[in-house]
Enzyme design. Structure first.
Site, PDB file in Angstrom:
ATOM      1  N   LYS A 134      86.187 -61.780  83.042  1.00 11.59           N
ATOM      2  CA  LYS A 134      86.243 -61.415  81.624  1.00 11.59           C
ATOM      3  C   LYS A 134      87.694 -61.435  81.165  1.00 11.59           C
ATOM      4  O   LYS A 134      88.456 -60.515  81.399  1.00 11.59           O
ATOM      5  CB  LYS A 134      85.655 -60.023  81.371  1.00 11.59           C
ATOM      6  CG  LYS A 134      85.367 -59.823  79.894  1.00 11.59           C
ATOM      7  CD  LYS A 134      85.519 -58.405  79.422  1.00 11.59           C
ATOM      8  CE  LYS A 134      86.922 -57.943  79.202  1.00 11.59           C
ATOM      9  NZ  LYS A 134      87.680 -58.603  78.105  1.00 11.59           N
ATOM     10  N   GLU A 185     105.812 -47.644  78.211  1.00  9.43           N
ATOM     11  CA  GLU A 185     105.869 -49.108  78.185  1.00  9.43           C
ATOM     12  C   GLU A 185     105.746 -49.570  76.732  1.00  9.43           C
ATOM     13  O   GLU A 185     104.767 -49.259  76.059  1.00  9.43           O
ATOM     14  CB  GLU A 185     104.717 -49.698  79.011  1.00  9.43           C
ATOM     15  CG  GLU A 185     104.805 -51.199  79.116  1.00  9.43           C
ATOM     16  CD  GLU A 185     103.617 -51.811  79.849  1.00  9.43           C
ATOM     17  OE1 GLU A 185     102.476 -51.385  79.607  1.00  9.43           O
ATOM     18  OE2 GLU A 185     103.843 -52.734  80.650  1.00  9.43           O
ATOM     19  N   GLU A 206      96.576 -54.038  88.814  1.00  9.07           N
ATOM     20  CA  GLU A 206      97.940 -54.490  88.502  1.00  9.07           C
ATOM     21  C   GLU A 206      98.254 -54.010  87.096  1.00  9.07           C
ATOM     22  O   GLU A 206      97.684 -54.526  86.127  1.00  9.07           O
ATOM     23  CB  GLU A 206      98.026 -56.025  88.556  1.00  9.07           C
ATOM     24  CG  GLU A 206      97.606 -56.647  89.875  1.00  9.07           C
ATOM     25  CD  GLU A 206      98.642 -56.466  90.963  1.00  9.07           C
ATOM     26  OE1 GLU A 206      99.748 -55.968  90.673  1.00  9.07           O
ATOM     27  OE2 GLU A 206      98.346 -56.810  92.110  1.00  9.07           O
ATOM     28  N   CYS A 256     104.701 -57.893  82.032  1.00  7.37           N
ATOM     29  CA  CYS A 256     104.740 -56.580  82.677  1.00  7.37           C
ATOM     30  C   CYS A 256     106.034 -56.370  83.454  1.00  7.37           C
ATOM     31  O   CYS A 256     106.433 -55.244  83.714  1.00  7.37           O
ATOM     32  CB  CYS A 256     103.540 -56.441  83.605  1.00  7.37           C
ATOM     33  SG  CYS A 256     103.448 -57.793  84.788  1.00  7.37           S
TER      34      CYS A 256
HETATM   35  P1  NAD Z   1      94.274 -53.609  78.452  1.00  4.00           P
HETATM   36  O1  NAD Z   1      94.189 -52.636  79.567  1.00  4.00           O
HETATM   37  O2  NAD Z   1      94.059 -53.121  77.077  1.00  4.00           O
HETATM   38  O3  NAD Z   1      93.221 -54.791  78.662  1.00  4.00           O
HETATM   39  C1  NAD Z   1      93.198 -55.582  79.829  1.00  4.00           C
HETATM   40  C2  NAD Z   1      91.807 -56.117  80.032  1.00  4.00           C
HETATM   41  O4  NAD Z   1      90.937 -55.021  80.287  1.00  4.00           O
HETATM   42  C3  NAD Z   1      91.226 -56.849  78.816  1.00  4.00           C
HETATM   43  O5  NAD Z   1      90.448 -57.933  79.260  1.00  4.00           O
HETATM   44  C4  NAD Z   1      90.361 -55.777  78.185  1.00  4.00           C
HETATM   45  O6  NAD Z   1      89.315 -56.300  77.411  1.00  4.00           O
HETATM   46  C5  NAD Z   1      89.826 -55.067  79.414  1.00  4.00           C
HETATM   47  N1  NAD Z   1      89.365 -53.704  79.180  1.00  4.00           N
HETATM   48  C6  NAD Z   1      89.768 -52.822  78.225  1.00  4.00           C
HETATM   49  N2  NAD Z   1      89.059 -51.678  78.334  1.00  4.00           N
HETATM   50  C7  NAD Z   1      88.213 -51.829  79.378  1.00  4.00           C
HETATM   51  C8  NAD Z   1      87.221 -51.001  79.988  1.00  4.00           C
HETATM   52  N3  NAD Z   1      86.969 -49.772  79.539  1.00  4.00           N
HETATM   53  N4  NAD Z   1      86.545 -51.479  81.044  1.00  4.00           N
HETATM   54  C9  NAD Z   1      86.794 -52.717  81.533  1.00  4.00           C
HETATM   55  N5  NAD Z   1      87.700 -53.559  80.986  1.00  4.00           N
HETATM   56  C10 NAD Z   1      88.399 -53.112  79.931  1.00  4.00           C
HETATM   57  O7  NAD Z   1      95.677 -54.340  78.612  1.00  4.00           O
HETATM   58  P2  NAD Z   1      96.289 -55.439  77.647  1.00  4.00           P
HETATM   59  O8  NAD Z   1      96.776 -54.738  76.427  1.00  4.00           O
HETATM   60  O9  NAD Z   1      95.349 -56.573  77.524  1.00  4.00           O
HETATM   61  O10 NAD Z   1      97.511 -55.973  78.517  1.00  4.00           O
HETATM   62  C11 NAD Z   1      98.765 -55.398  78.498  1.00  4.00           C
HETATM   63  C12 NAD Z   1      98.948 -54.507  79.700  1.00  4.00           C
HETATM   64  O11 NAD Z   1      98.767 -55.257  80.890  1.00  4.00           O
HETATM   65  C13 NAD Z   1     100.354 -53.951  79.794  1.00  4.00           C
HETATM   66  O12 NAD Z   1     100.286 -52.604  80.185  1.00  4.00           O
HETATM   67  C14 NAD Z   1     100.987 -54.785  80.886  1.00  4.00           C
HETATM   68  O13 NAD Z   1     102.058 -54.192  81.555  1.00  4.00           O
HETATM   69  C15 NAD Z   1      99.830 -54.999  81.786  1.00  4.00           C
HETATM   70  N6  NAD Z   1     100.065 -56.134  82.665  1.00  4.00           N
HETATM   71  C16 NAD Z   1     100.281 -55.905  84.000  1.00  4.00           C
HETATM   72  C17 NAD Z   1     100.545 -56.968  84.848  1.00  4.00           C
HETATM   73  C18 NAD Z   1     100.767 -56.770  86.324  1.00  4.00           C
HETATM   74  O14 NAD Z   1     100.625 -57.741  87.055  1.00  4.00           O
HETATM   75  N7  NAD Z   1     101.100 -55.574  86.780  1.00  4.00           N
HETATM   76  C19 NAD Z   1     100.571 -58.259  84.331  1.00  4.00           C
HETATM   77  C20 NAD Z   1     100.358 -58.442  82.974  1.00  4.00           C
HETATM   78  C21 NAD Z   1     100.088 -57.377  82.149  1.00  4.00           C
END
Ligand code: NAD
Length: 490
Positions: free
Chosen positions: A181, A394, A256, A290
């Site tokens: 997803k 962040e 992650e 990130c």
């Molecule tokens: P997010 O947590 O809002 O969403 C990430 C994914 O999770 C999306 O596909 C979203 O639809 C899904 N999601 C949201 N709520 C959910 C739930 N209740 N159950 C299951 N899935 C759910 O994050 P974002 O805003 O899309 O991305 C930014 C974040 O990602 C930042 O915090 C960034 O640091 C982090 N990030 C981390 C890494 C890493 O490798 N550590 C890499 C890239 C981004």
């Protein structure tokens, strides 16, 4: 809201289940962030669609997992070749969907997606398992590793195809089948890749793509009893929800998460190289990586010189139309995110911080077409207290804060003074100091005198609130397989 006649020209995505594109009854609007307009409609999947995808993945599992690693690797390599052959098309699509520059998508996102498939196609051929003899008991012990089953893969919007393929490649290379997803805000390149699956020889049901929001599609996937492992990249808050949701099933989780990454710059650093790299590490991909640097600690004796040169270099980091080859940054992902990032700059000002360049200081010179896009210039702030939310949370945008320190101990302690622990950079010509500080910093990855140099063989992941588990060559192999110890007496 967009008018109905405009809607008919929107790109409409479909789920990809059991090797077929399947329409969905309801959709979510997806924006082109560089113009601030809806251009695409993404399936708003829920339990029903996830169920169908899990059934397809379960059916495909026995056949796919029975193939040899070599046979699976051939399919991954073919998919990589096809992706590479369509690189420009994917780069343009990624830029339009996410707001990033076409240059970045063309040189980073899509090449890395191709590499993810090639890397895991190769690395899966080279793992060995363990063996231990107990001669005195006439016993031989050894381990085997088996694919786990249906893997649930959930990815964010900042590096859409790059991070999704970082999960799909090892999952299927090791014999699992997947239900993925992608982020509802950036689903287009994942959908495009599904079109290549059949040509690449990916059997129906091995890769299923279910599009939709986190609370509906993501939650249904995480809560599905037949999905025994979940690899998630995204925010710490979502990871907490996923952990709770999967706890009743004791799922295997790889998380992650976010970062608040420090750069520690000592007086003996190569300043030119350090400034050039730290501008990049702070602002690359609109600061939406990130691993981006967001707190810069500089040894006091070079602080003024650093700040002056750093601000001058940040001012040259051009924010503009994503298609303009001279742009370093494009648009942020959404209006909501832009407002969130801006609110941190406003908070910094209200707490007495100095905004040296960027938001509220420099005007953007954007083409008319991009007037409603979500653009924000590279912003440098100083004078913040470490306890400020600006220094603790962040921001995930083109904002970085500069501060000074006096001793190595102070730099380490302030670098570690946040709840995150994803990455850090250290700048010094003193080899001993570099080793000492790198060892003491609480981060899953420490770069010294460089940034974002990655060997995919080695572990990637964060400490503290930045994650649980590691991914990368051997670590991905371990995560996506279940180990079994077998004892044989003779
Ligand atoms: P997010 O947590 O809002 O969403 C990430 C994914 O999770 C999306 O596909 C979203 O639809 C899904 N999601 C949201 N709520 C959910 C739930 N209740 N159950 C299951 N899935 C759910 O994050 P974002 O805003 O899309 O991305 C930014 C974040 O990602 C930042 O915090 C960034 O640091 C982090 N990030 C981390 C890494 C890493 O490798 N550590 C890499 C890239 C981004």
């Amino acid at each position: 809201m967009t008018n109905p006649s405009a809607q008919s020209s929107h790109l409409v995505l479909e789920n990809f289940i059991g090797g077929k594109f399947v329409p969905c009854r309801s959709h979510i609007d997806s924006y082109d962030p560089s113009i601030g307009e809806v251009y695409c409609r993404v399936p708003d999947s829920g339990e029903e669609e996830v169920e169908a995808a899990v059934v397809a993945a379960k059916e495909a599992f026995p056949g796919w997992s029975a193939r040899s690693p070599e046979q699976r690797a051939q399919v991954l390599n073919k998919l990589a070749d096809l992706l590479e052959a369509h690189l420009e098309e994917f780069a343009q699509a990624e830029s339009r969907d996410q707001g990033k520059t076409v240059t970045f998508a063309r040189t980073v996102d899509i090449p890395r997606s191709v590499h993810n498939f090639r890397f895991f196609a190769s690395s899966v051929l080279h793992h060995t398992t363990e063996c231990s003899l107990m001669d005195h008991m006439g016993c031989l012990n050894y381990t085997i590793r088996c694919p786990v089953g249906v893997a649930g893969l959930i990815s964010p919007w900042n590096l859409p195809l790059y991070l999704l393929t970082w999960k799909i490649a090892p999952a299927i290379a090791t014999g699992n089948t997947v239900v993925a997803k992608p982020s509802e805000m950036t689903s287009v390149t994942a959908w495009m890749m599904c079109k290549l699956m059949q040509q690449a020889g990916v059997p129906p049901g091995v890769v299923n793509m279910v599009f939709g929001t986190g609370p509906r599609a993501g939650d249904a996937l995480v809560g599905h009893p037949e999905v025994p492992l979940v690899s998630f990249t995204g925010s710490t808050a979502t990871a907490q929800r996923i952990t709770e949701r999967s706890a009743p099933y004791c799922k295997k989780l790889s998380l992650e998460l976010g970062g608040k990454n420090p750069a520690v710059i000592f007086a003996d650093a190569n300043l030119d190289q350090c400034i050039e790299t730290t501008v990049r590490s702070s602002f690359t991909n609109q600061g939406e990586v990130c691993l981006c640097t967001s707190r810069i600690y500089v040894e006091r004796s070079i602080y003024s010189e650093f700040l002056e040169k750093f601000v001058a270099a940040a001012k040259k980091w051009k924010t503009g139309a994503p298609s303009d080859p001279s742009s370093n940054n494009g648009a942020l992902i959404s209006n909501e995110h832009l407002e969130k990032v801006r609110s941190y700059v406003a908070l910094a000002k209200s707490e007495g911080g100095i905004v040296h360049c960027g938001e509220g200081v420099d005007q953007l010179d954007l083409p008319k077409r991009n007037a409603n896009g979500y653009f924000m210039p590279a912003t440098v702030i100083s004078g913040m207290s470490d306890s400020s939310r600006v220094m603790q949370e962040e921001i995930f945008g083109p904002v970085t804060c500069v501060s000074h320190f006096d001793t190595e101990d102070e730099a380490v302690s302030r670098g570690n003074g946040v709840r995150y622990g994803l990455s850090a950079t250290v700048w010094s010509r003193d080899v001993g100091k570099v080793h000492r500080v790198a060892r003491r910093l609480q981060a899953g990855l420490v770069w010294t005198n460089c940034w974002l140099v990655r060997d995919l063989n080695l572990p990637f992941g964060g400490m503290k609130n930045s994650g649980v588990g590691r991914e990368g060559g051997k670590d991905s192999y371990h995560f996506f397989t279940e180990v079994k110890t077998i004892a044989i007496t003779h």
